[in-house]
Design an enzyme around this catalytic site. Sequence first.
Site, short mmCIF file in Angstrom:
data_model
loop_
_atom_site.label_atom_id
_atom_site.label_comp_id
_atom_site.label_asym_id
_atom_site.label_seq_id
_atom_site.Cartn_x
_atom_site.Cartn_y
_atom_site.Cartn_z
N ARG A 189 55.81 4.02 -28.08
CA ARG A 189 55.03 3.44 -26.97
C ARG A 189 54.64 2.01 -27.31
NH1 ARG A 189 50.42 7.76 -26.32
NH2 ARG A 189 49.56 6.30 -24.81
N ARG A 222 42.77 10.94 -30.49
CA ARG A 222 42.66 11.49 -29.13
C ARG A 222 43.58 12.70 -28.97
NH1 ARG A 222 43.81 7.67 -24.08
NH2 ARG A 222 45.96 7.87 -24.76
N ARG A 235 47.34 15.74 -24.65
CA ARG A 235 48.40 14.85 -24.14
C ARG A 235 49.58 14.86 -25.10
NH1 ARG A 235 46.25 9.14 -21.90
NH2 ARG A 235 48.39 8.61 -22.49
N ARG A 291 53.21 -3.14 -15.97
CA ARG A 291 53.68 -2.98 -17.34
C ARG A 291 55.05 -3.60 -17.55
NH1 ARG A 291 50.25 1.85 -18.59
NH2 ARG A 291 50.41 2.29 -20.80
N LYS A 307 41.80 0.63 -22.34
CA LYS A 307 41.83 0.26 -20.91
C LYS A 307 41.12 1.33 -20.07
CE LYS A 307 46.35 0.09 -20.74
NZ LYS A 307 46.85 0.36 -22.10
P1 B4P Z 1 42.07 4.65 -23.77
O1 B4P Z 1 40.94 3.93 -23.11
O2 B4P Z 1 42.38 5.98 -23.22
O3 B4P Z 1 43.41 3.80 -23.84
P2 B4P Z 1 44.44 3.27 -22.77
O4 B4P Z 1 44.63 1.84 -23.16
O5 B4P Z 1 43.96 3.52 -21.37
O6 B4P Z 1 45.70 4.20 -23.07
P3 B4P Z 1 47.19 4.50 -22.61
O7 B4P Z 1 48.02 3.25 -22.67
O8 B4P Z 1 47.58 5.66 -23.45
O9 B4P Z 1 47.22 5.04 -21.18
P4 B4P Z 1 48.09 5.14 -19.89
O10 B4P Z 1 47.50 6.34 -19.28
O11 B4P Z 1 48.00 3.84 -19.13
O12 B4P Z 1 41.67 4.73 -25.31
C1 B4P Z 1 42.44 5.41 -26.26
C2 B4P Z 1 41.56 6.13 -27.28
O13 B4P Z 1 40.77 5.17 -28.00
C3 B4P Z 1 40.56 7.10 -26.63
O14 B4P Z 1 40.53 8.27 -27.39
C4 B4P Z 1 39.22 6.36 -26.70
O15 B4P Z 1 38.14 7.24 -26.83
C5 B4P Z 1 39.38 5.52 -27.96
N1 B4P Z 1 38.64 4.26 -27.87
C6 B4P Z 1 38.50 3.48 -26.77
N2 B4P Z 1 37.75 2.39 -27.07
C7 B4P Z 1 37.43 2.49 -28.40
C8 B4P Z 1 36.67 1.67 -29.31
N3 B4P Z 1 36.08 0.53 -28.92
N4 B4P Z 1 36.58 2.06 -30.61
C9 B4P Z 1 37.16 3.21 -31.02
N5 B4P Z 1 37.88 4.05 -30.20
C10 B4P Z 1 38.00 3.68 -28.91
O16 B4P Z 1 49.66 5.35 -20.21
C11 B4P Z 1 50.25 6.58 -20.58
C12 B4P Z 1 51.76 6.61 -20.27
O17 B4P Z 1 51.96 6.64 -18.83
C13 B4P Z 1 52.61 5.43 -20.71
O18 B4P Z 1 53.05 5.54 -22.06
C14 B4P Z 1 53.81 5.49 -19.70
O19 B4P Z 1 54.77 6.45 -20.07
C15 B4P Z 1 53.16 5.95 -18.41
N6 B4P Z 1 52.79 4.81 -17.54
C16 B4P Z 1 51.51 4.47 -17.19
N7 B4P Z 1 51.52 3.37 -16.41
C17 B4P Z 1 52.82 3.00 -16.26
C18 B4P Z 1 53.46 1.92 -15.57
N8 B4P Z 1 52.76 0.98 -14.90
N9 B4P Z 1 54.83 1.82 -15.64
C19 B4P Z 1 55.55 2.74 -16.30
N10 B4P Z 1 55.00 3.78 -16.98
C20 B4P Z 1 53.65 3.91 -16.96
#
Ligand code: B4P
Length: 200
Positions: free
Chosen positions: A146, A128, A134, A89, A14
Amino acid sequence: MFNIILFGPPGSGKGTQSDKIVDKYGLVHLATGNLLRQEIADKTPLGLEAKRFMDKGQLVPDEVVIGMIDSCLEKHAYAKGFLFDGFPRTAAQAEALDKLLSLKKTSICKVLALEVSEDELIKRLLKRGETSGRSDDTNEAIIRNRYSVYKKDTEPVANHYKAEDKLVIVKGEGSVDEIFNALSNCIEAEMDAQQVFSAE
Ligand code: B4P
């Protein structure tokens, strides 16, 4: 306003795809994960509270996250549209978002849901974790927690939008550019349908 949600499990890409989408289409990026990590870095009371949940792979309480989104929407009152990343979420967050947007006489146009297998998600997040610093990415048990929180609390949110015919599933495995092209095609189809002009 043109508003989209990028939806998917932790590690589905995302954040990675959002950066490219906001760049191309000129939307305001609202990423609750980034906003919470900034609060933690600034050592605010909200950040200290959020860290206790995030470190265990749990969701931060709804009222904290909804309040944060509310003030961001206020701050960007004249945006041409928003990209919501990692929000909503929970069902309560989805309902709150509908209300906040309807106060602005707007709504969600499309929800783009990235689909990635559990094994691939775990592999990406552990990788990552080697460099991100993190604390929620370094321990496999926390990453699995998670994912199970996602299955239980977040995945059902997709039905909220499916019922409104707004949900589009996009394959989240493949190269970053391939996935970005697929997402861009969905966004442009929706922009055409709504007669919105792209920022390109
Ligand atoms: P990202 O792109 O970083 O993944 P994400 O889906 O954004 O991650 P996440 O769910 O952890 O984030 P959030 O900050 O929202 O990609 C992950 C990895 O994959 C990276 O290293 C990237 O390089 C790699 N990658 C990407 N695309 C790729 C591909 N095509 N092929 C190979 N590798 C690839 O959430 C973090 C925490 O914050 C949650 O657990 C929760 O505690 C809190 N939180 C956030 N929003 C919340 C909400 N609305 N309500 C309650 N808690 C919340």
